[in-house]
Design a protein around this motif. Structure first.
Motif, mmCIF file in Angstrom:
data_model
loop_
_atom_site.group_PDB
_atom_site.id
_atom_site.type_symbol
_atom_site.label_atom_id
_atom_site.label_comp_id
_atom_site.label_asym_id
_atom_site.label_seq_id
_atom_site.Cartn_x
_atom_site.Cartn_y
_atom_site.Cartn_z
ATOM 1 N N UNK A 148 0.811 -1.227 0.000
ATOM 2 C CA UNK A 148 0.000 0.000 0.000
ATOM 3 C C UNK A 148 0.844 1.278 0.000
ATOM 4 N N UNK A 149 2.138 1.181 -0.254
ATOM 5 C CA UNK A 149 3.050 2.318 -0.102
ATOM 6 C C UNK A 149 2.709 3.470 -1.063
ATOM 7 N N UNK A 150 2.144 4.545 -0.502
ATOM 8 C CA UNK A 150 1.698 5.665 -1.343
ATOM 9 C C UNK A 150 2.861 6.409 -1.998
ATOM 10 N N UNK A 151 4.064 6.247 -1.460
ATOM 11 C CA UNK A 151 5.188 6.959 -2.075
ATOM 12 C C UNK A 151 5.708 6.196 -3.306
ATOM 13 N N UNK A 153 4.814 4.896 -6.910
ATOM 14 C CA UNK A 153 3.801 5.122 -7.937
ATOM 15 C C UNK A 153 3.459 3.852 -8.720
ATOM 16 N N UNK A 155 2.829 0.876 -6.788
ATOM 17 C CA UNK A 155 2.467 -0.063 -5.719
ATOM 18 C C UNK A 155 1.359 -1.028 -6.155
ATOM 19 N N UNK A 161 -6.932 -5.343 -5.027
ATOM 20 C CA UNK A 161 -7.644 -5.155 -3.778
ATOM 21 C C UNK A 161 -7.408 -6.378 -2.905
ATOM 22 N N UNK A 165 -9.291 -3.337 0.734
ATOM 23 C CA UNK A 165 -8.488 -2.140 0.426
ATOM 24 C C UNK A 165 -7.791 -2.307 -0.910
ATOM 25 N N UNK A 226 -15.880 -0.541 -21.755
ATOM 26 C CA UNK A 226 -15.044 0.154 -20.770
ATOM 27 C C UNK A 226 -13.794 -0.679 -20.519
ATOM 28 N N UNK A 229 -7.013 1.187 -19.255
ATOM 29 C CA UNK A 229 -5.859 1.350 -20.146
ATOM 30 C C UNK A 229 -4.595 1.162 -19.315
ATOM 31 N N UNK A 232 -0.711 2.984 -18.664
ATOM 32 C CA UNK A 232 -0.319 3.994 -17.671
ATOM 33 C C UNK A 232 -0.740 3.526 -16.281
ATOM 34 N N UNK A 234 -1.522 5.408 -12.486
ATOM 35 C CA UNK A 234 -2.724 4.575 -12.345
ATOM 36 C C UNK A 234 -3.458 4.465 -13.680
ATOM 37 N N UNK A 235 -4.113 3.347 -13.890
ATOM 38 C CA UNK A 235 -4.733 3.078 -15.189
ATOM 39 C C UNK A 235 -6.084 3.770 -15.313
ATOM 40 N N UNK A 236 -6.220 4.619 -16.333
ATOM 41 C CA UNK A 236 -7.518 5.261 -16.519
ATOM 42 C C UNK A 236 -8.544 4.265 -17.050
ATOM 43 N N UNK A 237 -9.767 4.412 -16.601
ATOM 44 C CA UNK A 237 -10.873 3.628 -17.155
ATOM 45 C C UNK A 237 -11.406 4.398 -18.342
ATOM 46 N N UNK B 164 -11.866 8.098 -16.795
ATOM 47 C CA UNK B 164 -11.677 8.557 -15.422
ATOM 48 C C UNK B 164 -10.556 7.748 -14.807
ATOM 49 N N UNK B 165 -9.848 8.399 -13.907
ATOM 50 C CA UNK B 165 -8.701 7.721 -13.303
ATOM 51 C C UNK B 165 -8.657 8.037 -11.817
ATOM 52 N N UNK B 172 -7.488 5.906 1.742
ATOM 53 C CA UNK B 172 -6.154 5.633 2.290
ATOM 54 C C UNK B 172 -5.335 6.911 2.454
ATOM 55 N N UNK B 218 6.169 15.669 -6.915
ATOM 56 C CA UNK B 218 5.946 15.534 -5.479
ATOM 57 C C UNK B 218 6.298 16.868 -4.831
#
Lengths: 280, 570
Positions: A148-151, A153, A155, A161, A165, A226, A229, A232, A234-237, B164-165, B172, B218
């Protein structure tokens, strides 16, 4: 106010209905909400969680959330609202953050800010502490932090899920705890195309303007497709309407990037697998 | 196929190609760069890339403003959080957002709804509400950030979702989006809130057509990057630095300017010793790559929860006798900073407010003098408080007067810090506060005209309650804004005299605009009391607890255009 036997039995029944007999029998505690010492336990919790910034204000003086001072409360209702939140509003439920004793102490604190008159339910209450979640091994804890490491990109949780989460772009992983071995998970992460979970095969859409988009199909109907993609993160829907689509095909290549074997060290991979297998 | 048919087909195909090419290469950026030259539209959040909130329209002027009457209104249907948006108008169509991330396309002349889009909000942080401040429009698409941290692109004609992304899970990260995106060339630039949560801030760019992520800056450098040493230990991971409003763009310099908010924990700084870069800074980025070109940190190691996120006004004005490319940017601290926008050089700082004691002043090199910080465990009087010497709602600049118009808030707080450990995505203030009046006068608010460089002020309009709406100035010598009691006002830009008002039934927290359709000028204003700061007002003015919330967009035009209603104008 005298605390009658009738209210006592009602409250215990309410309590058992709320929290389940099993928990309460496992651990019980008697709390007097009128006890200033108990209410004072709620003061710092209120300051950190409820007064904060723009919410209910210092000592409940009002903010984005309603004023809590000078009001008349039913303690059971108040407890439930703090625990569960109010759906479709900015009031969150605190059950995942604070334990029940903490929520009761905030309840007592807020009642203390009130008019001084008490609903019957504000007397003694019996409560059971929530049974603590299964403690993770230190390996699994490290794995959870990486997952879950938000730092990072890239992760895992950007697509996967696990235990309610993370995103649902890729396969949900909770059930994997029992069905996959450590070796299989290792292969899934480092060589994603070796086996692809059903429903997550790569779909390729050829768009009228010549663009070719590949990824994971989320949904399709007569009107549109739908597709996540996965070029990239995070992947856009992305939604393609039928009049835009020239062709749709499949591929035996996984949409998951192949770089995770290099991105994580062997011990980090082992930690992530330990977390997935931990059944937290 | 007969030759004639073939030729016809060829001609059609070629024509189609030409049209497609022209539309495909429709110079979105050029149109936005020259937004001020098409005053019939309101193409981008702050009216233009220079963020002036000024319109060349002058049909409605100080001479006829008394004939202004409402011609249509629109209700998004959600009153929680009020109505905080800046509507966007492109070629006769208005795009309006409301709380809960509803988007509406509306016929800008009649108010008739063309389409609506309701985003289904998932997990979102409760600290920052579900309100929304507007969309960006271009490439045939409408872009909106959402409370649960999605960026959404809709077809401008139909409202259908194109992509949408989810930028980061809102539950979180304790972050989401309430600000409007900025479209620069083929990229949608979008900020994030979360600066009062344990969260590491960023600014993102997405490809407008595909929704693919292009770059992330960042706002807090990671280990090994320059600036990370300005954070103690691991505090960089949860240090705030949100980018919650909308930046500006200089096409000549190809620089994107954005403000970065406060570090967290807001009031307790011992666990994050150091300057805490790039919080409380104006950053200048290459919009094509997200690379940092320069930064200027206004408040090193902030412990007051101030924000550098407000409008960044781009002006070319003389400074000490020489014409300079300037940034004039008001700040939550109540100060306005003046910088050289080519390199970030500090030129001046001046105060909007009279009641200020968080510092004694700012020296000629831009250094803060006499810091007055919250202390652990005991309440202290500090002015202005967390609610700011000014709120986020934007000021305006008129090239006709050469003045900058801004609200200011005269109020203070009693504040107490406490140590707090970061909990990812959870609130992270490290203190609590109570609003109090300034020591020597009642809390109040004012709107004034200033020299943008020196801060000299020329007129002042006073208000009992905080003025929390943005300003719009026009070539008709008018300034439009709204107040907490629901009055929508027109003031004379030269004198501050109140020329006209209309009671909208709920307080103002949004941003008025002007536009025209078929040669007829309209003024549009959101009305609708709500928001976090509005909710705090009862601490000082108990009666404001009963100020009604609302959410209505009112649109006005002159009565002599087909509608005779002289009675309505005073």
């Amino acid at each position: 106010m005298k605390f009658s036997g009738y209210y006592w039995s009602v409250l215990v029944s309410v309590f058992l209905a709320l929290f389940g007999a099993k928990d309460s029998l496992a651990q019980t505690k008697i709390i007097d909400l009128r006890d200033p010492a108990f209410a004072s336990l709620g003061a710092p919790l209120f300051a950190k969680n409820c007064a904060v910034g723009y919410c209910h204000g210092s000592e409940g003086a009002a903010g984005q959330g309603p004023r809590l001072r000078g009001r008349h409360w039913n303690s059971t209702t108040l407890f439930e609202v703090i625990r569960d939140g109010i759906p479709n509003t900015t009031m969150p439920g605190w059950s995942g953050v604070l334990n029940q004793e903490g929520i009761w102490s905030i309840t007592a604190y807020i009642i203390g800010l009130g008019t001084g008159t008490f609903e019957p339910a504000s007397g003694k209450l019996e409560m059971g502490e929530r049974i603590a979640a299964k403690e993770l091994s230190s390996k699994a804890k490290r794995g959870r932090a990486l997952f879950f490491d938000l730092t990072n990109e890239k992760r895992c949780a950007l697509c996967h899920r696990i235990r309610s989460r993370g995103s649902t772009i890729g396969p949900e992983l909770t059930s994997t705890t029992s069905t996959k071995s450590v070796d299989e998970l290792h292969r899934d992460i480092t060589d994603p195309s070796a086996t692809i979970a059903r429903g997550f095969e790569q779909t390729i859409v050829l768009v009228a303007d010549g663009e070719q988009v590949s990824g994971i199909k989320k949904d399709s109907n007569e009107e549109r497709i739908q597709l996540y993609d996965t070029a990239a993160l995070p992947s856009p829907l992305r939604t393609f309407y039928r009049n835009q689509i020239r062709g749709v095909s499949g591929s035996s290549v996984s949409s998951m990037p192949t770089s995770y074997g290099e991105m994580y060290s062997p011990s980090e991979l082992a930690d992530i697998i330990a977390f997935i297998k931990s059944g937290e | 196929m007969k030759l004639a048919s073939f030729l016809l087909l060829t001609v059609c195909v070629v024509a189609l190609l030409v049209v497609t090419t022209v539309r495909g290469e429709e110079p979105v950026s050029e149109r936005l760069v020259n937004a001020a030259n098409e005053p019939e539209n309101w193409l981008t959040y702050n009216g233009s890339y220079e963020s002036w909130r000024y319109s060349k329209l002058d049909q409605i002027s100080r001479h006829n403003v008394k004939k202004l009457i409402p011609v249509w209104s629109f209700q998004p249907g959600i009153v929680d959080g009020g109505l905080q948006a800046t509507p966007i108008v492109v070629d006769g169509v208005m795009y309006l957002t409301s709380s809960l991330n509803r988007v509406f396309a509306i016929d800008a002349a009649t108010g008739k709804k063309i389409w609506q889009y309701y985003h289904e909000i998932g997990e979102f942080p409760s600290l920052y509400g579900t309100w929304n401040r507007g969309v960006a429009v271009g490439h045939g698409l409408v872009f909106m950030g959402t409370a649960d941290n999605y960026l959404v692109a809709l077809d401008a004609g139909s409202g259908r979702e194109v992509w949408k992304v989810e930028i980061e899970n809102g539950g979180q990260c304790g972050c989401g989006i309430t600000g409007a995106p900025l479209l620069v060339k083929d990229k949608v630039i979008i900020g994030v809130n979360g600066g009062d949560s344990a969260h590491r801030g960023y600014l993102n760019a997405f490809d407008a057509k595909t929704g693919r992520h292009v770059w992330r800056f960042w706002t807090i450098p990671g280990p090994g990057e320059p600036g990370n040493e300005s954070w103690k230990g691991d505090s960089w991971k949860y240090g705030g630095g949100s980018t919650w409003l909308t930046g500006s763009y200089d096409s000549d310099l190809n620089l994107l300017y954005w403000g970065v908010g406060n570090p967290a924990a807001d009031f307790y700084g011992e666990d994050r010793e150091g300057d805490n870069l790039y919080t409380e800074s104006i950053i200048a980025l290459d919009p094509d790559t997200g690379k940092l070109i320069w930064y200027y940190q206004q408040i090193p190691h902030d412990v007051w929860d101030f924000d550098s996120g407000y409008e960044i006004v781009l002006l070319d004005l003389p400074y000490e006798g020489k014409k300079r490319k300037l940034i004039v940017t008001p700040h939550k601290s109540g100060y306005v900073w003046v910088l050289d926008r080519t390199n970030g050089e500090f030129l001046n700082a001046w105060s909007l407010v009279e009641n200020t004691n968080w510092i004694e002043g700012i020296d000629r090199k831009g250094r803060l003098i006499g810091r007055n910080e919250p202390v652990v465990g005991e309440y202290k009087l500090l002015c202005p408080g967390i609610t700011g010497g000014r709120q986020w709602n934007h000021g305006a600049y008129s090239p006709k007067t050469g003045w900058f118009y801004s609200t200011a808030l005269e109020w203070c707080q009693q504040i107490k810090a406490f140590p707090e450990k970061a909990r990812e995505g959870m609130s992270f203030f490290g203190g609590e506060f109570k609003l109090v009046p300034p020591p020597k006068e009642e809390a109040h608010s004012h709107l004034s005209a200033y020299d943008p460089v020196t801060g000299e002020h020329f007129w002042r309009y006073k208000s009992k309650y905080p003025l929390l709406a943005s300003q719009l100035v026009t070539a008709g010598d008018l300034l439009f804004t709204g107040d907490a009691e629901g009055e929508f006002l027109a003031l004379d830009t030269e004198t501050g005299q109140r020329l006209w008002s209309f009671q909208t039934g709920s307080g103002h927290r949004g941003s008025p605009i002007t536009y025209s359709v078929n040669g007829k000028q309209y003024v549009a204003t959101p009305s609708g009391w709500g928001s976090a700061v509005a909710g705090l007002l009862p601490q000082l003015w108990p009666e404001t607890e009963y100020f009604q919330s609302g959410a209505t967009l009112f649109v006005f035009s002159l009565a002599n255009f087909g509608v005779s209603n002289e009675v309505r104008s005073e």
